[in-house]
Design an enzyme around this catalytic site. Sequence first.
Site, PDB file in Angstrom:
ATOM      1  N   SER A  40       0.870  -1.175   0.000  1.00 24.89           N
ATOM      2  CA  SER A  40       0.000   0.000   0.000  1.00 24.89           C
ATOM      3  C   SER A  40       0.907   1.225   0.000  1.00 24.89           C
ATOM      4  CB  SER A  40      -0.940  -0.010   1.206  1.00 24.89           C
ATOM      5  OG  SER A  40      -0.287   0.365   2.380  1.00 24.89           O
ATOM      6  N   HIS A 151      -3.418  -5.881   2.639  1.00 31.77           N
ATOM      7  CA  HIS A 151      -2.553  -6.923   3.181  1.00 31.77           C
ATOM      8  C   HIS A 151      -3.256  -8.265   3.391  1.00 31.77           C
ATOM      9  CE1 HIS A 151       0.223  -3.584   4.983  1.00 31.77           C
ATOM     10  NE2 HIS A 151       0.337  -3.710   3.680  1.00 31.77           N
ATOM     11  N   GLN A 159      -6.547  -1.276   7.322  1.00 27.27           N
ATOM     12  CA  GLN A 159      -5.437  -2.149   6.914  1.00 27.27           C
ATOM     13  C   GLN A 159      -4.755  -2.881   8.077  1.00 27.27           C
ATOM     14  OE1 GLN A 159      -2.497  -0.818   3.744  1.00 27.27           O
ATOM     15  NE2 GLN A 159      -1.213  -0.612   5.546  1.00 27.27           N
ATOM     16  N   GLU A 160      -4.550  -2.167   9.188  1.00 28.68           N
ATOM     17  CA  GLU A 160      -3.758  -2.761  10.275  1.00 28.68           C
ATOM     18  C   GLU A 160      -4.382  -2.480  11.638  1.00 28.68           C
ATOM     19  OE1 GLU A 160       0.167  -1.065   9.919  1.00 28.68           O
ATOM     20  OE2 GLU A 160       0.257  -1.527   7.791  1.00 28.68           O
ATOM     21  N   GLU A 201       1.597  -9.376   7.174  1.00 32.74           N
ATOM     22  CA  GLU A 201       2.446  -8.901   8.271  1.00 32.74           C
ATOM     23  C   GLU A 201       2.351  -9.795   9.506  1.00 32.74           C
ATOM     24  OE1 GLU A 201       1.812  -4.674   8.784  1.00 32.74           O
ATOM     25  OE2 GLU A 201       2.821  -4.262   6.882  1.00 32.74           O
ATOM     26  N   ASP A 238      -4.011   1.506  11.539  1.00 32.10           N
ATOM     27  CA  ASP A 238      -3.652   2.224  10.315  1.00 32.10           C
ATOM     28  C   ASP A 238      -4.800   2.022   9.335  1.00 32.10           C
ATOM     29  OD1 ASP A 238      -2.624   3.326   8.028  1.00 32.10           O
ATOM     30  OD2 ASP A 238      -0.922   1.944   7.831  1.00 32.10           O
ATOM     31  N   GLU A 282      -3.418   5.942  12.196  1.00 34.50           N
ATOM     32  CA  GLU A 282      -2.565   6.328  11.059  1.00 34.50           C
ATOM     33  C   GLU A 282      -3.412   6.501   9.802  1.00 34.50           C
ATOM     34  OE1 GLU A 282       0.815   3.685  10.649  1.00 34.50           O
ATOM     35  OE2 GLU A 282       0.907   4.039   8.482  1.00 34.50           O
ATOM     36  N   ASP A 309       1.422   8.828   7.060  1.00 38.69           N
ATOM     37  CA  ASP A 309       2.291   7.919   6.298  1.00 38.69           C
ATOM     38  C   ASP A 309       2.234   8.295   4.809  1.00 38.69           C
ATOM     39  OD1 ASP A 309       3.565   5.790   5.048  1.00 38.69           O
ATOM     40  OD2 ASP A 309       2.078   4.292   5.583  1.00 38.69           O
ATOM     41  N   LYS A 334       9.709   5.350   6.905  1.00 40.22           N
ATOM     42  CA  LYS A 334      10.109   4.139   6.180  1.00 40.22           C
ATOM     43  C   LYS A 334      11.308   4.500   5.308  1.00 40.22           C
ATOM     44  CE  LYS A 334       5.366   2.317   5.649  1.00 40.22           C
ATOM     45  NZ  LYS A 334       4.133   2.581   4.854  1.00 40.22           N
ATOM     46  N   HIS A 362       8.519  -1.085   9.343  1.00 40.20           N
ATOM     47  CA  HIS A 362       8.882  -2.102   8.352  1.00 40.20           C
ATOM     48  C   HIS A 362       8.031  -1.875   7.111  1.00 40.20           C
ATOM     49  CE1 HIS A 362       5.262  -4.854   9.472  1.00 40.20           C
ATOM     50  NE2 HIS A 362       4.958  -3.602   9.517  1.00 40.20           N
ATOM     51  N   ARG A 363       8.122  -2.747   6.091  1.00 40.20           N
ATOM     52  CA  ARG A 363       7.179  -2.756   4.966  1.00 40.20           C
ATOM     53  C   ARG A 363       6.443  -4.090   4.968  1.00 40.20           C
ATOM     54  NH1 ARG A 363       7.441   1.875   1.679  1.00 40.20           N
ATOM     55  NH2 ARG A 363       5.264   1.237   1.466  1.00 40.20           N
ATOM     56  N   SER A 364       5.331  -4.143   4.252  1.00 39.46           N
ATOM     57  CA  SER A 364       4.589  -5.413   4.232  1.00 39.46           C
ATOM     58  C   SER A 364       5.387  -6.510   3.520  1.00 39.46           C
ATOM     59  CB  SER A 364       3.211  -5.216   3.600  1.00 39.46           C
ATOM     60  OG  SER A 364       3.315  -4.586   2.352  1.00 39.46           O
ATOM     61  N   LYS A 385       6.853  -0.029  14.369  1.00 35.98           N
ATOM     62  CA  LYS A 385       5.865  -1.044  14.011  1.00 35.98           C
ATOM     63  C   LYS A 385       6.519  -2.014  13.047  1.00 35.98           C
ATOM     64  CE  LYS A 385       3.177   0.965  10.145  1.00 35.98           C
ATOM     65  NZ  LYS A 385       1.835   1.043   9.550  1.00 35.98           N
TER      66      LYS A 385
HETATM   67  P1  PGA Z   1       3.029  -1.196   3.121  1.00 33.03           P
HETATM   68  O1  PGA Z   1       2.083  -0.966   4.377  1.00 33.03           O
HETATM   69  O2  PGA Z   1       4.369  -1.605   3.579  1.00 33.03           O
HETATM   70  O3  PGA Z   1       2.303  -2.239   2.314  1.00 33.03           O
HETATM   71  O4  PGA Z   1       3.075   0.142   2.389  1.00 33.03           O
HETATM   72  C1  PGA Z   1       2.529  -0.325   5.525  1.00 33.03           C
HETATM   73  C2  PGA Z   1       1.745   0.912   5.872  1.00 33.03           C
HETATM   74  O5  PGA Z   1       0.847   1.365   5.121  1.00 33.03           O
HETATM   75  O6  PGA Z   1       2.016   1.501   6.905  1.00 33.03           O
HETATM   76 ZN    ZN Z   2       0.490   3.169   6.667  1.00 31.80          ZN
END
Ligand code: PGA
Ligand code: ZN
Length: 425
Positions: A40, A151, A159-160, A201, A238, A282, A309, A334, A362-364, A385
């Site tokens: 994402s 994800h 998403q999270e 994740e 998030d 987020e 983000d 990131k 981190h990244r997914s 995270k």
């Molecule tokens: P991504 O997701 O690593 O797939 O971009 C992480 C986030 O959106 O924080």
């Molecule tokens: Zn994010």
Amino acid sequence: YIDRVKAREIFDSRGNPTVEAEVILSDGTVGRAEVPSGASTGEKEAVELRDNDAHLGGKGVRKAVSNVNNAINQALHGVAPFNQAHVDKIMIKLDGTPNKGKLGANAILGVSMATARAAAKATHQPLYRYLGGTDLELPQTFHNVINGGEHADNGIDIQEFMITPVERTSFRDGFEKIVNTYHTLKKVIEKAGYTTGLGDEGGFAPDLKSSEDALKMLHEAIIKAEYTPGKEIAIAFDAAASYFYNKDTENYVFEGKTYSPAELGKYYASLFEKFPEIISIEDPYSEDDWENFITFTKQYGSQIQIVADDPVCTNPILIKKAIENGMANSILIKLNQIGTVTETLEAIRLARKNGYTTMISHRSGETGDTFVADFTVATNSAELKSGAPARSERVEKYNQLLRIEEELGEDGTRLARFPNNVDFD
Ligand code: PGA
Ligand code: ZN
């Protein structure tokens, strides 16, 4: 000095190709780093160079590898590895584009991180010490235990869903509480009749009907694990709202319903009310919707951490703009969104100088590389995270923090307090 740099195509946690870079110093010291990859992604992220040819579904990174082996190798030969800013500047200039589109941020970042590793090794220091000096503290970690959005293939649009240990006596103590809650959550999900397969994740990806159901399950799991919601274990999420924003109508299409920006704000507020243990949110609004992101910050910024983000993509220019406009009160960091260690440090400095907290991420799509764990400690970022306490590419970051806590000894009992606005330079 740097004798040569080289790269190879390796694979990330989703089985996609990525770059591994090595920096070889004149004394034979080798620093190595692996580059992660998001799903994402923000529109303003530095360019992740992919081959777009017949090899590996177009996702190959042979061009990026070749850029490391040729252009970057030539440019860095004979350069001292201890001046990270200088090394990074050479690569930024060599690339010459504002988004690292020529050499690829994946090529440049691999070499940038590997340079720091080589320099740390050559001076016989752990990476966190080399980058961070003294007076370091262990972060509060945010663990994505229910995966939705991009994800996971389920009906949840947030998403999270993360849990984070608040009251804890050590990093290890907090992490053990997370592990207990994670295992209890599995039982809660099973009992409700859903599958317990994992998302990208390491969090569970049950096909729930709504985000509110996910929060209910988290709340129940915290209590069943015998912790007090909000006191010992808190919740963060998030929304990654860029992914359910309709640019044409400027509305949000969320879990089968259409929300105006104001209605979406009210929806989030109802979640804060129902689940007072939510301490951080987020990307509540899209990267294309700064106006409503800013309005939301004005309304709720004093009571909750609001992390940006996608709108800022770890880019100092965009972070500056966010600060000037009062968007968010925390910045997600990131390394591969901007593409060098130096610019990432600049982003952190800028945020913290202006009273924003920084959450390293981190990244997914991840690798076994634990660079972000050391980097979080080195920058006293207080928040990291890195996914659920499951799947090695996630857990290795936490294992590295356990090692760092042990190494810091007495000093290691220094725990970051949330939220942390400590200045950083
Ligand atoms: P991504 O997701 O690593 O797939 O971009 C992480 C986030 O959106 O924080
Ligand atoms: Zn994010």
